[in-house]
Structure formats: structure tokens, C-alpha cells
Design a protein around this motif. Structure first.
Motif, PDB file in Angstrom:
ATOM      1  N   PHE A 184       0.821  -1.207   0.000  1.00 30.47           N
ATOM      2  CA  PHE A 184       0.000   0.000   0.000  1.00 30.47           C
ATOM      3  C   PHE A 184       0.864   1.270   0.000  1.00 30.47           C
ATOM      4  O   PHE A 184       0.372   2.352   0.303  1.00 30.47           O
ATOM      5  CB  PHE A 184      -0.930   0.008   1.218  1.00 30.47           C
ATOM      6  N   GLU A 185       2.106   1.142  -0.338  1.00 27.57           N
ATOM      7  CA  GLU A 185       3.000   2.305  -0.333  1.00 27.57           C
ATOM      8  C   GLU A 185       2.478   3.390  -1.274  1.00 27.57           C
ATOM      9  O   GLU A 185       2.045   3.118  -2.395  1.00 27.57           O
ATOM     10  CB  GLU A 185       4.403   1.896  -0.761  1.00 27.57           C
ATOM     11  N   GLY A 186       2.507   4.623  -0.809  1.00 28.45           N
ATOM     12  CA  GLY A 186       2.083   5.735  -1.639  1.00 28.45           C
ATOM     13  C   GLY A 186       0.589   5.923  -1.740  1.00 28.45           C
ATOM     14  O   GLY A 186       0.126   6.730  -2.549  1.00 28.45           O
ATOM     15  N   CYS A 187      -0.178   5.203  -0.918  1.00 27.23           N
ATOM     16  CA  CYS A 187      -1.641   5.405  -0.887  1.00 27.23           C
ATOM     17  C   CYS A 187      -1.904   6.616   0.008  1.00 27.23           C
ATOM     18  O   CYS A 187      -2.245   6.475   1.198  1.00 27.23           O
ATOM     19  CB  CYS A 187      -2.352   4.153  -0.371  1.00 27.23           C
ATOM     20  N   SER A 188      -1.736   7.782  -0.552  1.00 25.60           N
ATOM     21  CA  SER A 188      -1.672   9.015   0.233  1.00 25.60           C
ATOM     22  C   SER A 188      -2.996   9.432   0.856  1.00 25.60           C
ATOM     23  O   SER A 188      -3.027  10.285   1.743  1.00 25.60           O
ATOM     24  CB  SER A 188      -1.124  10.159  -0.629  1.00 25.60           C
ATOM     25  N   MET A 189      -4.119   8.847   0.400  1.00 21.43           N
ATOM     26  CA  MET A 189      -5.422   9.169   0.991  1.00 21.43           C
ATOM     27  C   MET A 189      -5.897   8.101   1.977  1.00 21.43           C
ATOM     28  O   MET A 189      -6.945   8.261   2.597  1.00 21.43           O
ATOM     29  CB  MET A 189      -6.465   9.330  -0.117  1.00 21.43           C
ATOM     30  N   LEU A 190      -5.146   7.044   2.148  1.00 22.41           N
ATOM     31  CA  LEU A 190      -5.559   5.939   3.016  1.00 22.41           C
ATOM     32  C   LEU A 190      -5.592   6.399   4.472  1.00 22.41           C
ATOM     33  O   LEU A 190      -4.592   6.861   5.011  1.00 22.41           O
ATOM     34  CB  LEU A 190      -4.596   4.760   2.856  1.00 22.41           C
ATOM     35  N   GLU A 191      -6.763   6.245   5.093  1.00 25.45           N
ATOM     36  CA  GLU A 191      -6.954   6.737   6.458  1.00 25.45           C
ATOM     37  C   GLU A 191      -6.966   5.629   7.500  1.00 25.45           C
ATOM     38  O   GLU A 191      -6.582   5.859   8.648  1.00 25.45           O
ATOM     39  CB  GLU A 191      -8.265   7.523   6.550  1.00 25.45           C
ATOM     40  N   SER A 192      -7.445   4.451   7.140  1.00 23.51           N
ATOM     41  CA  SER A 192      -7.547   3.387   8.135  1.00 23.51           C
ATOM     42  C   SER A 192      -7.240   2.033   7.530  1.00 23.51           C
ATOM     43  O   SER A 192      -7.492   1.787   6.347  1.00 23.51           O
ATOM     44  CB  SER A 192      -8.947   3.369   8.753  1.00 23.51           C
ATOM     45  N   VAL A 193      -6.711   1.150   8.376  1.00 21.85           N
ATOM     46  CA  VAL A 193      -6.357  -0.207   7.964  1.00 21.85           C
ATOM     47  C   VAL A 193      -6.733  -1.160   9.084  1.00 21.85           C
ATOM     48  O   VAL A 193      -6.416  -0.917  10.257  1.00 21.85           O
ATOM     49  CB  VAL A 193      -4.844  -0.345   7.690  1.00 21.85           C
ATOM     50  N   SER A 194      -7.435  -2.232   8.735  1.00 21.32           N
ATOM     51  CA  SER A 194      -7.757  -3.284   9.701  1.00 21.32           C
ATOM     52  C   SER A 194      -7.299  -4.614   9.125  1.00 21.32           C
ATOM     53  O   SER A 194      -7.781  -5.041   8.076  1.00 21.32           O
ATOM     54  CB  SER A 194      -9.263  -3.335   9.985  1.00 21.32           C
ATOM     55  N   LEU A 195      -6.364  -5.260   9.822  1.00 22.21           N
ATOM     56  CA  LEU A 195      -5.871  -6.558   9.385  1.00 22.21           C
ATOM     57  C   LEU A 195      -6.540  -7.664  10.184  1.00 22.21           C
ATOM     58  O   LEU A 195      -6.964  -7.463  11.324  1.00 22.21           O
ATOM     59  CB  LEU A 195      -4.351  -6.644   9.575  1.00 22.21           C
ATOM     60  N   ALA A 196      -6.604  -8.840   9.593  1.00 23.83           N
ATOM     61  CA  ALA A 196      -7.141  -9.999  10.301  1.00 23.83           C
ATOM     62  C   ALA A 196      -6.204 -10.383  11.433  1.00 23.83           C
ATOM     63  O   ALA A 196      -4.982 -10.202  11.349  1.00 23.83           O
ATOM     64  CB  ALA A 196      -7.288 -11.167   9.323  1.00 23.83           C
ATOM     65  N   GLN A 197      -6.742 -10.923  12.505  1.00 27.59           N
ATOM     66  CA  GLN A 197      -5.926 -11.276  13.668  1.00 27.59           C
ATOM     67  C   GLN A 197      -4.925 -12.379  13.373  1.00 27.59           C
ATOM     68  O   GLN A 197      -3.940 -12.517  14.082  1.00 27.59           O
ATOM     69  CB  GLN A 197      -6.814 -11.661  14.847  1.00 27.59           C
ATOM     70  N   ARG A 198      -5.175 -13.161  12.330  1.00 26.64           N
ATOM     71  CA  ARG A 198      -4.248 -14.243  12.005  1.00 26.64           C
ATOM     72  C   ARG A 198      -3.100 -13.768  11.109  1.00 26.64           C
ATOM     73  O   ARG A 198      -2.214 -14.550  10.762  1.00 26.64           O
ATOM     74  CB  ARG A 198      -4.993 -15.398  11.330  1.00 26.64           C
ATOM     75  N   THR A 199      -3.106 -12.486  10.720  1.00 23.89           N
ATOM     76  CA  THR A 199      -2.044 -11.967   9.857  1.00 23.89           C
ATOM     77  C   THR A 199      -0.719 -12.005  10.597  1.00 23.89           C
ATOM     78  O   THR A 199      -0.543 -11.330  11.612  1.00 23.89           O
ATOM     79  CB  THR A 199      -2.342 -10.529   9.405  1.00 23.89           C
ATOM     80  N   ALA A 200       0.232 -12.794  10.099  1.00 27.09           N
ATOM     81  CA  ALA A 200       1.486 -13.011  10.812  1.00 27.09           C
ATOM     82  C   ALA A 200       2.596 -12.067  10.372  1.00 27.09           C
ATOM     83  O   ALA A 200       3.471 -11.718  11.167  1.00 27.09           O
ATOM     84  CB  ALA A 200       1.945 -14.462  10.615  1.00 27.09           C
TER      85      ALA A 200
END
Length: 326
Positions: A184-200
């Protein structure tokens, strides 16, 4: 016998009808036949409205081949037939008029750079099970959500790199195991991110230069690459639940170098009890940083703080650590 060498028995009514029914011509389309199905190989027309056929030579069209529409500035498919299950590498790359991919509910595999440079694209197939590297790089996506039951296990490197209009992405319902380098590098408007709990694992520079980023949910992550949040817009972040220790295993977490480097708005950080080290220049240039807390007791795992970790943190007032070596 078909062009691919597949044999059919004319004593079988279904196969006889399939072979002997008249072929419907499709101008500007070419197909590759493989046994009992085929792929759309290339579209050479310049029409904006394109109806992708579901059948060719009386065989179902199950995929769009590599580069099939690549570089076509006009193409705007009305919809994809439900028979389509895969979109090949660079299939729509450079299709600058493409806004959406409608009717792609059957698509499970999206190839490398499939929509790279589609700078008008605003929606993605919701049921994809596999996304390849750079699939949506440089598009105009505004939000990304995946349908319930979607089986995406990894966001590969550069998948959404440079999507400057992307404002939110919720990956929490996916069986997601990793986020790749610069995803997601350079996603200059990205405000929020939610990852799954199993993301290692979260790869290097995954959210670098996300200058509007305000909220991150990434509990359970075990490993991060360098510069994950470098130059981002975060003002605070709570990482106390990274690398949690289980009943059968004691995990430790190394905060890599450059993790928050240049995050000039960052004011406070909470780090996990399992923290083992703080990498070189991890907080360098965090000019607003006031408080860093390691959520630990005297049995903290923190053993090393590397060179320049807090370089130019001119507002730093409070550091609560249980470090054995600095």
C-alpha cells in the motif's frame, strides 16, 4: 478433434451438438482453445462498450489471458460473464478508461499487474481468492472490501502501490496471513487499515508514505519488515498486542529499522511486552513524538536499542522502558 487435439465421440449427443452447432462470430476477439474450455486471448477493437462472450466455439470462456486488453485506452467492458474464473497478468494494464469490472463474481485469480495503470478504476472483484503482485498498482480505487467468505490469504507486494485515491481498506474478515512489501505504499489518501488477527507478517514499506493514515488495527502480527509506516500520518499507535506469547510458545518481537521514520505527526506509541529490540532509526525524525511506552513489567524481553533509534525526536519527554542493553 479440436485445434488443441482433444477428441470427442460423435455418438455422444451432447458432444456432437457442441461440435456441430454453428459458431457465432465475435469481431475483434480471438480465443485459445484448451480441451473443453477456452480463454479470451486478445481484443483488438476500439469500442468503449465491450461484451465479453461467455462461449466461443461452443466452449465456455473461463478466463482472460495475459495482456488480452493491455494498453487499450477505450475499453469499458459492460460486464464479465459468470464463467470467467481468472484474469491473467497485465490483462487490463493501461486501460485508462476502465472504471469497474462488473459481473466478476466468479473471478478467483487475478494475475500480476492485471489492472496496473488503470487510473480510472474504482472497484475490484469482491470474490477473488488469489491476487498477484502489482495487480491494482496505480489505479483510482477509493475503497477495497471483499465479500464474506472470500479466501484471500495474502496481499502481495505492490498490490495497491500508488493508489492515491484509496481511503479505506478492511481486511479483518479475510483468512489473511501476510501483507507484502510496499503493498500500500504511496496510498496518500488511506486513512484506516484493519488486518485480520491471524495476519502473521507485514512486509517492508507496506504502508510507507501513507500520509493520511490515522488508524491501524494489526493485533497478532509476529513479524514486520523495515519502514512499514515510514513517513505516514499516524498520530498515535497501540501495538501492545503484537507477537503475543501463547501457552506453548514465548514469542519475541523486533521493531525493525525505519519503522516510523519521518512520522512527523506521531505523538505516542505503545509497544508490546514481547519487544526484543528497537531497530536503527526506528523513530528518527518523529519530531512530535512525546511518549514511548513498552507495555511490560520487569521481565521485559527488550535487550537492544540500535543506533539513531530516536534521532531528532525533539519533543520526546517520556520513555518507559525495561531495557537490559542500550
Amino acid at each position: 478433434m479440436t485445434e488443441s487435439g482433444a477428441s470427442f465421440s460423435l455418438s455422444d449427443p451432447a458432444e456432437r451438438d457442441m461440435l456441430l452447432s454453428p459458431e457465432i462470430p465475435y469481431d475483434n476477439f480471438s480465443f485459445v482453445v484448451e480441451s473443453r474450455y477456452c480463454y479470451l486471448e486478445q481484443y483488438t477493437g476500439n469500442s468503449a462498450e465491450v461484451n465479453v462472450p461467455s462461449v466461443s466455439r461452443n466452449l465456455p470462456v473461463i478466463g482472460i489471458a495475459d495482456d488480452a486488453f493491455a494498453g487499450n485506452p477505450y475499453v469499458q467492458p459492460d460486464s464479465l460473464p459468470s464463467s470467467i474464473s481468472s484474469i491473467g497478468a497485465h490483462a487490463f494494464s493501461g486501460c485508462t478508461s476502465l472504471v469497474s469490472v462488473v459481473g466478476a463474481d466468479g473471478v478467483s485469480d487475478i494475475g500480476d499487474g492485471a489492472f496496473d495503470g488503470c487510473d480510472s478504476l474504482q472497484t475490484v472483484p469482491a470474490y477473488a481468492a488469489a491476487i498477484a503482485e502489482g495487480a491494482f498498482r496505480g489505479t483510482s480505487l477509493r475503497s477495497v472490501s471483499f465479500a464474506a467468505g472470500c479466501a484471500v490469504e495474502r496481499i502481495p507486494a505492490y498490490a495497491f502501490y500508488g493508489c492515491a485515491s484509496l481511503a479505506s481498506i478492511d481486511l479483518s474478515a479475510l483468512p489473511l496471513e501476510s501483507v507484502g512489501e510496499s503493498a500500500f505504499e504511496g496510498c496518500s489518501m488511506l486513512e484506516s487499515v484493519s488486518l485480520a488477527q491471524r495476519t502473521a507478517k507485514v512486509g517492508a514499506h507496506a504502508f510507507k508514505d501513507c500520509t493520511s493514515l490515522e488508524s491501524v488495527q494489526m493485533d497478532g502480527v509476529l513479524e514486520m519488515g523495515e519502514g512499514v509506516f515510514q513517513n505516514s500520518g499516524l498520530t498515535s499507535i497501540d501495538l501492545r498486542n503484537l507477537a503475543p506469547s501463547g501457552f506453548f510458545a514465548v514469542n519475541t518481537f523486533d521493531l525493525p529499522g525505519d519503522t516510523f521514520r519521518g512520522c512527523s505527526k506521531l505523538v505516542s506509541v505503545v509497544l508490546p511486552q514481547t519487544l526484543s529490540s528497537i531497530g536503527a532509526y526506528a523513530f528518527a525524525g518523529c519530531t512530535s513524538l512525546e511518549t514511548v511506552t513498552v507495555n511490560a513489567d520487569a521481565d521485559s524481553s527488550l535487550t537492544k536499542i540500535y543506533e539513531g533509534a530516536f534521532d531528532d525526536c525533539r519533543s520526546l519527554r517520556t520513555v518507559i522502558l525495561f531495557a537490559r542493553t542500550i
